[in-house]
Design an enzyme around this catalytic site. Structure first.
Site, PDB file in Angstrom:
ATOM      1  N   LYS A   8      -3.054   4.548   6.995  1.00  0.00           N
ATOM      2  CA  LYS A   8      -3.225   5.081   8.357  1.00  0.00           C
ATOM      3  C   LYS A   8      -3.209   6.608   8.330  1.00  0.00           C
ATOM      4  O   LYS A   8      -2.287   7.207   7.775  1.00  0.00           O
ATOM      5  CB  LYS A   8      -2.106   4.582   9.265  1.00  0.00           C
ATOM      6  CG  LYS A   8      -2.163   3.102   9.488  1.00  0.00           C
ATOM      7  CD  LYS A   8      -1.064   2.661  10.439  1.00  0.00           C
ATOM      8  CE  LYS A   8      -0.991   1.158  10.484  1.00  0.00           C
ATOM      9  NZ  LYS A   8      -0.483   0.551   9.240  1.00  0.00           N
ATOM     10  N   ASP A  11     -11.231  -0.781  13.089  1.00  0.00           N
ATOM     11  CA  ASP A  11     -11.645  -0.867  11.687  1.00  0.00           C
ATOM     12  C   ASP A  11     -13.122  -1.266  11.636  1.00  0.00           C
ATOM     13  O   ASP A  11     -13.629  -1.912  12.562  1.00  0.00           O
ATOM     14  CB  ASP A  11     -10.797  -1.922  10.960  1.00  0.00           C
ATOM     15  CG  ASP A  11      -9.324  -1.529  10.936  1.00  0.00           C
ATOM     16  OD1 ASP A  11      -9.049  -0.320  10.828  1.00  0.00           O
ATOM     17  OD2 ASP A  11      -8.464  -2.426  11.040  1.00  0.00           O
ATOM     18  N   ARG A  39       7.146   0.025   1.838  1.00  0.00           N
ATOM     19  CA  ARG A  39       6.951  -1.106   2.753  1.00  0.00           C
ATOM     20  C   ARG A  39       5.754  -1.948   2.326  1.00  0.00           C
ATOM     21  O   ARG A  39       4.868  -1.464   1.623  1.00  0.00           O
ATOM     22  CB  ARG A  39       6.763  -0.634   4.199  1.00  0.00           C
ATOM     23  CG  ARG A  39       5.698   0.425   4.397  1.00  0.00           C
ATOM     24  CD  ARG A  39       6.080   1.280   5.598  1.00  0.00           C
ATOM     25  NE  ARG A  39       5.063   2.275   5.935  1.00  0.00           N
ATOM     26  CZ  ARG A  39       4.989   3.458   5.358  1.00  0.00           C
ATOM     27  NH1 ARG A  39       5.815   3.801   4.391  1.00  0.00           N
ATOM     28  NH2 ARG A  39       4.057   4.318   5.730  1.00  0.00           N
ATOM     29  N   ARG A  60       0.817  -1.213   0.000  1.00  0.00           N
ATOM     30  CA  ARG A  60       0.000   0.000   0.000  1.00  0.00           C
ATOM     31  C   ARG A  60       0.849   1.262   0.000  1.00  0.00           C
ATOM     32  O   ARG A  60       0.538   2.241  -0.642  1.00  0.00           O
ATOM     33  CB  ARG A  60      -0.906  -0.025   1.246  1.00  0.00           C
ATOM     34  CG  ARG A  60      -1.677   1.234   1.495  1.00  0.00           C
ATOM     35  CD  ARG A  60      -2.919   0.974   2.303  1.00  0.00           C
ATOM     36  NE  ARG A  60      -3.763   0.006   1.648  1.00  0.00           N
ATOM     37  CZ  ARG A  60      -4.425  -0.978   2.273  1.00  0.00           C
ATOM     38  NH1 ARG A  60      -4.338  -1.108   3.574  1.00  0.00           N
ATOM     39  NH2 ARG A  60      -5.168  -1.816   1.596  1.00  0.00           N
ATOM     40  N   TYR A  61       1.921   1.237   0.765  1.00  0.00           N
ATOM     41  CA  TYR A  61       2.786   2.410   0.903  1.00  0.00           C
ATOM     42  C   TYR A  61       4.021   2.206   0.026  1.00  0.00           C
ATOM     43  O   TYR A  61       4.399   1.073  -0.253  1.00  0.00           O
ATOM     44  CB  TYR A  61       3.216   2.590   2.364  1.00  0.00           C
ATOM     45  CG  TYR A  61       2.072   2.697   3.333  1.00  0.00           C
ATOM     46  CD1 TYR A  61       1.420   3.917   3.538  1.00  0.00           C
ATOM     47  CD2 TYR A  61       1.633   1.590   4.038  1.00  0.00           C
ATOM     48  CE1 TYR A  61       0.364   4.003   4.428  1.00  0.00           C
ATOM     49  CE2 TYR A  61       0.582   1.681   4.934  1.00  0.00           C
ATOM     50  CZ  TYR A  61      -0.051   2.877   5.128  1.00  0.00           C
ATOM     51  OH  TYR A  61      -1.092   2.981   6.007  1.00  0.00           O
ATOM     52  N   CYS A 100      -9.230 -13.289  18.513  1.00  0.00           N
ATOM     53  CA  CYS A 100      -9.781 -12.108  19.177  1.00  0.00           C
ATOM     54  C   CYS A 100     -11.093 -11.752  18.488  1.00  0.00           C
ATOM     55  O   CYS A 100     -11.147 -11.706  17.254  1.00  0.00           O
ATOM     56  CB  CYS A 100      -8.804 -10.940  19.073  1.00  0.00           C
ATOM     57  SG  CYS A 100      -7.126 -11.414  19.512  1.00  0.00           S
ATOM     58  N   ASP A 146      -7.178   3.654  10.315  1.00  0.00           N
ATOM     59  CA  ASP A 146      -6.783   3.016   9.061  1.00  0.00           C
ATOM     60  C   ASP A 146      -7.962   3.250   8.117  1.00  0.00           C
ATOM     61  O   ASP A 146      -9.044   2.682   8.320  1.00  0.00           O
ATOM     62  CB  ASP A 146      -6.538   1.511   9.309  1.00  0.00           C
ATOM     63  CG  ASP A 146      -5.316   1.018   8.561  1.00  0.00           C
ATOM     64  OD1 ASP A 146      -4.981   1.641   7.537  1.00  0.00           O
ATOM     65  OD2 ASP A 146      -4.726   0.014   8.993  1.00  0.00           O
ATOM     66  N   CYS A 162      -3.814 -18.215  15.055  1.00  0.00           N
ATOM     67  CA  CYS A 162      -3.426 -17.371  16.193  1.00  0.00           C
ATOM     68  C   CYS A 162      -3.563 -18.193  17.474  1.00  0.00           C
ATOM     69  O   CYS A 162      -4.252 -19.210  17.487  1.00  0.00           O
ATOM     70  CB  CYS A 162      -4.343 -16.159  16.309  1.00  0.00           C
ATOM     71  SG  CYS A 162      -4.437 -15.196  14.809  1.00  0.00           S
ATOM     72  N   ARG A 217      -8.993  -9.100  10.667  1.00  0.00           N
ATOM     73  CA  ARG A 217      -8.964 -10.186   9.673  1.00  0.00           C
ATOM     74  C   ARG A 217      -9.857 -11.335  10.101  1.00  0.00           C
ATOM     75  O   ARG A 217      -9.559 -12.506   9.870  1.00  0.00           O
ATOM     76  CB  ARG A 217      -7.520 -10.645   9.432  1.00  0.00           C
ATOM     77  CG  ARG A 217      -6.660  -9.490   9.014  1.00  0.00           C
ATOM     78  CD  ARG A 217      -5.448  -9.836   8.193  1.00  0.00           C
ATOM     79  NE  ARG A 217      -4.740  -8.593   7.948  1.00  0.00           N
ATOM     80  CZ  ARG A 217      -3.665  -8.192   8.636  1.00  0.00           C
ATOM     81  NH1 ARG A 217      -3.145  -8.962   9.582  1.00  0.00           N
ATOM     82  NH2 ARG A 217      -3.104  -7.029   8.367  1.00  0.00           N
ATOM     83  N   CYS A 226     -11.152  -8.942  15.674  1.00  0.00           N
ATOM     84  CA  CYS A 226     -10.042  -8.932  14.709  1.00  0.00           C
ATOM     85  C   CYS A 226     -10.423  -8.321  13.353  1.00  0.00           C
ATOM     86  O   CYS A 226     -11.469  -8.627  12.793  1.00  0.00           O
ATOM     87  CB  CYS A 226      -9.576 -10.366  14.496  1.00  0.00           C
ATOM     88  SG  CYS A 226      -8.202 -10.470  13.334  1.00  0.00           S
TER      89      CYS A 226
HETATM   90  S1  SF4 Z   1      -6.084  -9.615  16.471  1.00  0.00           S
HETATM   91 FE1  SF4 Z   1      -6.588 -11.121  14.842  1.00  0.00          FE
HETATM   92  S2  SF4 Z   1      -4.637 -11.632  13.929  1.00  0.00           S
HETATM   93 FE2  SF4 Z   1      -4.177 -10.666  15.904  1.00  0.00          FE
HETATM   94  S3  SF4 Z   1      -4.032 -12.364  17.361  1.00  0.00           S
HETATM   95 FE3  SF4 Z   1      -6.125 -11.641  17.444  1.00  0.00          FE
HETATM   96  S4  SF4 Z   1      -7.244 -12.929  15.965  1.00  0.00           S
HETATM   97 FE4  SF4 Z   1      -5.069 -13.149  15.516  1.00  0.00          FE
END
Ligand code: SF4
Length: 347
Positions: A315, A271, A91, A87-88, A104, A308, A100, A109, A107
């Protein structure tokens, strides 16, 4: 080692004298059909009661199925080169794992984590590495996922070896929540491997703590081991309702992070991810958090507050209104106590 089924969760909660109603169990089963459940034994051990700040980050809630709001891929990360986002200018982000230590609930993603079938393949990673090799402007590669430290030491080492062969890469950053969610994963074997590769280019690790309760003797030890092998540590946090959306929580969290050698780096407005609306408050909360930190505690404890930009705009820093630029280039300013000052270089 991990709790991954509702039945197992129910049994483990029972050992803590926490009991789920039939409705709660039905809801959990519904949610986990779409968004998987995974909690490390360590992170689960931090739960003290139903609905506490640890619980809220790892236990699925029925609100995750409110699909009216948000986007599966709010940052437009999916593109023609699988696993890579460029994107940038200088980087890029390389997604090397879909797994993971804990899924979470907030998340970004959420669409990917836990989908083993979509785990990056060696072939896919090689394609992404070729892209990096052919783009000499890329000097900084961020390894993320999922969690790169959930890969085997050998698999991660192979990726690092390949990246280190690309001469124009100056730094490699690893984004991981493992020091917080599964600190025992920072093993001697992992540290020895990282140490071997922590030069030309140098490694950085950005971890992800959300609340002072996550700073424990175990997470402190994990961070110390990484510091001992010379890796600078930063932290990224997201402002989350019913977890940390108050200035005093961040003041304590960021002071504790600094005390264990971790520099607060980014503070994110969440997000706009489908299935996470119950975590998202308004942007003013973030501004209040920054105002509650700036001047009130060490400058090193003040992270960059960013959004973001939805759709892949990158960002964008969000700052409280401390300064007013004058026509002659000078500024009128307010300090952290709200007192007025002027900086006049020229009249
Ligand atoms: S925020 Fe998403 S990518 Fe990061 S540890 Fe938690 S579930 Fe995994």
């Amino acid at each position: 080692m991990f709790i991954t089924t509702v039945q197992n969760l129910k049994e483990k909660l029972g050992e803590k004298n926490i009991f789920l109603s039939d409705e709660e169990i039905t809801n959990l089963e519904e949610v986990t059909k779409k968004y998987p459940l995974r909690i490390s034994d360590y992170y689960f051990s931090l739960i003290e009661e139903k609905g506490d700040v640890i619980w809220n980050q790892c236990i699925p809630r029925i609100e995750e199925l409110n699909s009216e709001f948000g986007n599966e891929d709010p940052l437009n990360e999916e593109n023609e080169i699988p696993f890579l986002t460029h994107r940038y200018p200088d980087r890029c982000l390389l997604l090397i794992s879909n797994t993971c230590a804990m899924y979470c609930r907030f998340c970004t993603r959420k669409r990917k984590v836990g989908e083993v079938v979509k785990n990056p393949t060696r072939k896919g990673i090689e394609k992404a590495l070729n892209y990096i090799e052919n783009h000499k402007e890329i000097r900084d590669v961020i390894l993320s996922g999922g969690d790169p430290l959930l890969l085997s030491v050998e698999t991660l080492e192979r990726i690092l070896i390949d990246l280190r062969k690309i001469e124009h890469i100056e730094m490699i950053r690893i984004g991981t929540r493992v020091p917080c969610t599964m600190p025992e994963r920072i093993t001697d074997k992992l540290c020895e491997m990282l140490k071997r590769h922590n030069k030309n280019p140098i490694l950085y690790i950005n971890t992800h703590f959300e609340h002072p309760k996550e700073i424990t003797k175990e997470s402190k030890k994990a961070c110390e081991k990484l510091i001992d092998i010379g890796i600078p540590l930063g932290n990224q946090s997201i402002i989350l309702k019913d977890v940390n959306n108050k200035p005093e929580i961040f003041k304590e969290l960021n002071r504790k992070l600094l005390s264990i050698g971790v520099k607060p780096y980014y503070l994110y407005q969440p997000d706009l991810v489908k299935g996470t609306s119950h975590f998202i408050g308004n942007v003013k909360e973030g501004l209040d958090i920054i105002q509650g930190l700036r001047g009130h505690t060490s400058g090193m404890a003040v992270p960059h507050f960013v959004i973001d930009a939805p759709g892949g705009g990158g960002k964008i820093p969000i700052l409280p209104n401390y300064t007013k630029l004058q026509k002659n280039g000078n500024v009128k300013m307010k300090n952290y106590e709200g007192k007025d000052f002027k900086y006049n270089f020229k009249n």
